[in-house]
Design an enzyme around this catalytic site. Structure first.
Site, short mmCIF file in Angstrom:
data_model
loop_
_atom_site.label_atom_id
_atom_site.label_comp_id
_atom_site.label_asym_id
_atom_site.label_seq_id
_atom_site.Cartn_x
_atom_site.Cartn_y
_atom_site.Cartn_z
N HIS A 198 9.81 14.82 10.88
CA HIS A 198 10.80 14.56 9.93
C HIS A 198 10.97 14.42 8.30
CE1 HIS A 198 13.54 13.72 13.21
NE2 HIS A 198 12.75 14.31 13.39
N GLU A 229 0.78 -1.08 -0.25
CA GLU A 229 -0.50 -0.33 0.04
C GLU A 229 0.70 1.06 0.08
OE1 GLU A 229 -2.03 -3.57 1.07
OE2 GLU A 229 -0.46 -2.80 2.17
#
Length: 169
Positions: A103, A76
């Site tokens: 991040h 996915e």
């Protein structure tokens, strides 16, 4: 916030639960399928459609994120990351959900529906949705490099290519 969901048969029960959970939290939820259980359906189109919608919304100034899931979350994530502008991170813990946003400014996450309980997945998703990008220069620089490579096949001033020298024995 608009939240786009995409899965396959392995995540169908998760998607139904998430639709209720996220709607109750005040989010607009768009389910890109499937709508019915089919044990041999294929996840790529559902996940790609969710990623396309996230990218389209973000480019239009709409606050949007996406969640894709299947048995492991790996395929996915790969499918979602085929979409130009998508940054899908595989999430398996609280810290990976947090860091995906802090991040990487991930705009989608992938979760393995067969790897976690519904409560665990919901906790990861809530963390992801509620965590902002840090805007630290090093993280912004890296994301810009990825976007540049995605658009041009190069990163200015940095060698990127199959002819990278490797260590020999």
């Amino acid at each position: 916030m608009r939240i786009h969901l995409g899965t396959d048969h392995a995540g169908l029960d998760f998607s139904r639960h998430l639709l209720d959970h996220l709607s109750a939290a005040g989010h607009e939820v768009v389910d890109h399928g499937p709508t019915d259980y089919d044990p041999i359906d294929d996840y790529p189109s559902f996940c790609i459609n969710a990623a396309l919608a996230v990218v389209r919304d973000q480019r239009a100034g709409v606050e949007a994120l996406g969640i894709v899931f299947g048995g492991s979350g790996n395929g996915e994530a790969i499918a979602a990351n085929k979409v130009n502008g998508a940054r899908a991170a595989l999430v398996w813990s609280h810290s990976t959900a947090l860091l995906a946003r802090q991040h990487n400014d991930a705009n989608l996450i992938a979760i393995g529906a067969r790897q976690h309980t519904v409560d665990e997945a919901v906790a990861f998703i809530d963390t992801f949705i509620n965590e902002p990008f840090s805007f630290e220069e090093r993280h912004a620089r890296r994301i810009a490099q990825l976007a540049e490579y995605e658009a041009t096949g190069a990163i200015a001033g940095i060698h990127v290519g199959a002819d990278v020298i490797t260590a020999s024995n």
